[in-house]
Motif scaffolding. Structure first.
Motif, PDB file in Angstrom:
ATOM      1  N   TRP A  71      -0.394   4.576  16.828  1.00 12.44           N
ATOM      2  CA  TRP A  71       0.062   5.797  15.343  1.00 12.44           C
ATOM      3  C   TRP A  71      -0.176   6.830  15.701  1.00 12.44           C
ATOM      4  N   ARG A  85      -6.519   3.740   5.392  1.00  4.26           N
ATOM      5  CA  ARG A  85      -6.461   2.590   7.267  1.00  4.26           C
ATOM      6  C   ARG A  85      -6.685   2.767   8.045  1.00  4.26           C
ATOM      7  N   HIS A  86      -5.876   3.468   8.163  1.00  5.07           N
ATOM      8  CA  HIS A  86      -5.045   3.892  10.069  1.00  5.07           C
ATOM      9  C   HIS A  86      -6.460   5.029  10.609  1.00  5.07           C
ATOM     10  N   GLU A 117      -6.496   0.169  -0.065  1.00  6.77           N
ATOM     11  CA  GLU A 117      -5.836   0.512   1.126  1.00  6.77           C
ATOM     12  C   GLU A 117      -5.065  -0.774   1.415  1.00  6.77           C
ATOM     13  N   SER A 118      -4.738  -1.533   0.454  1.00  7.46           N
ATOM     14  CA  SER A 118      -3.714  -2.040   0.440  1.00  7.46           C
ATOM     15  C   SER A 118      -3.113  -3.270  -1.142  1.00  7.46           C
ATOM     16  N   MET A 156      -1.418  -3.565  12.747  1.00 14.79           N
ATOM     17  CA  MET A 156      -0.805  -2.445  13.297  1.00 14.79           C
ATOM     18  C   MET A 156      -1.908  -2.507  14.680  1.00 14.79           C
ATOM     19  N   GLU A 209       1.404   5.263   1.191  1.00 20.84           N
ATOM     20  CA  GLU A 209       1.856   6.001   2.414  1.00 20.84           C
ATOM     21  C   GLU A 209      -0.014   6.520   2.323  1.00 20.84           C
ATOM     22  N   PRO A 216       0.156  -1.251   0.214  1.00 18.58           N
ATOM     23  CA  PRO A 216      -0.060   0.007   0.271  1.00 18.58           C
ATOM     24  C   PRO A 216       1.104   1.514   0.107  1.00 18.58           C
ATOM     25  N   THR A 236      -2.612   3.777   3.393  1.00 15.29           N
ATOM     26  CA  THR A 236      -2.143   3.728   4.621  1.00 15.29           C
ATOM     27  C   THR A 236      -2.227   4.802   5.387  1.00 15.29           C
ATOM     28  N   ARG A 237      -2.299   5.503   5.332  1.00 12.98           N
ATOM     29  CA  ARG A 237      -3.185   6.759   6.135  1.00 12.98           C
ATOM     30  C   ARG A 237      -4.010   6.407   6.261  1.00 12.98           C
TER      31      ARG A 237
END
Length: 212
Positions: free
Chosen positions: A212, A17-18, A45-46, A158, A11, A9, A14-15
């Motif tokens: 995170w 998804r977070h 997301e992936s 995570m 950046e 994924p 990833t953000r």
């Protein structure tokens, strides 16, 4: 637009998804908010993807952030991942939103000789948690007995997620409650499970862990 074309994924993915996990949302819920498909959300997301400006705006709005929040320069590693996870209590309304959005939880009750914890399919209607069981099950014999109900979502990779705990009493559901829940509770286990029970919440609490 995210131009990554290979590997895992990006950046931005990833953000996204977070942020979704921090809100306790499933990909399908983000899809509904944005008008995108669940497969599209999972791809973003992936995996590598190309994201249109319109999709980016809708995602930011659905996740309660601005476009710059999602696309700005990466924060320092120490800011993105603290040295210790942060455990936060959730408001009751947040917990209820998560209960409404799911269909599988766990109940814990006193068996004959020991505590019993089992998963159940359920629905949330009129401030009650309603589930089905077999007429000869131990919990079906209870009437206004203490019971606990729990559901959670964790991402082991995570190391973040949330859990909700309901303490209350369980009783046989009334006929109106059964009619309300009939089309919304289908036990995965199958078999004859035509006894409807209602959990009356006394206390609803939740915790969210952020890493995170």
């Amino acid at each position: 637009m995210d131009t990554q074309t290979a590997g895992g994924p990006s950046e931005l993915g990833t953000r996204i998804r977070h942020r979704r996990l921090a809100l306790g949302l499933r990909p399908s819920e983000v899809a509904e908010r944005t008008g995108l498909t669940t497969d599209r959300i999972e791809q973003i997301e992936s995996r590598p993807f190309a994201l249109s400006g319109g999709e980016l705006v809708r995602l930011a709005h659905a996740l309660g952030v601005t476009v710059p929040d999602l696309t700005g320069p990466p924060a320092p590693t120490t800011a993105l991942r603290p040295t210790a996870p942060v455990l936060e209590p959730m408001r009751t309304d947040e917990c209820i939103t998560l209960i409404r959005s799911a269909t599988v939880g766990r109940i814990a009750y006193r068996g004959v000789d020991e505590l019993v914890v089992i998963p159940v399919n359920y629905c949330y209607r009129d401030e009650l948690i309603i589930f089905r069981t077999a007429a000869d099950s131990a919990v079906a014999q209870y009437d206004l007995e203490p019971i606990a109900f729990e559901l959670d979502l964790f991402d082991e990779g995570m190391q973040d997620g949330w859990s909700v705990l309901v303490n209350g009493t369980v009783r046989p559901a009334t006929e109106p409650e059964i009619r309300t829940a009939h089309d919304h509770v289908e036990p995965w286990a199958g078999g004859t499970r035509e006894t409807y029970l209602a959990i009356e919440p006394r206390r609803i609490t939740g915790r969210r862990i952020r890493n995170w």
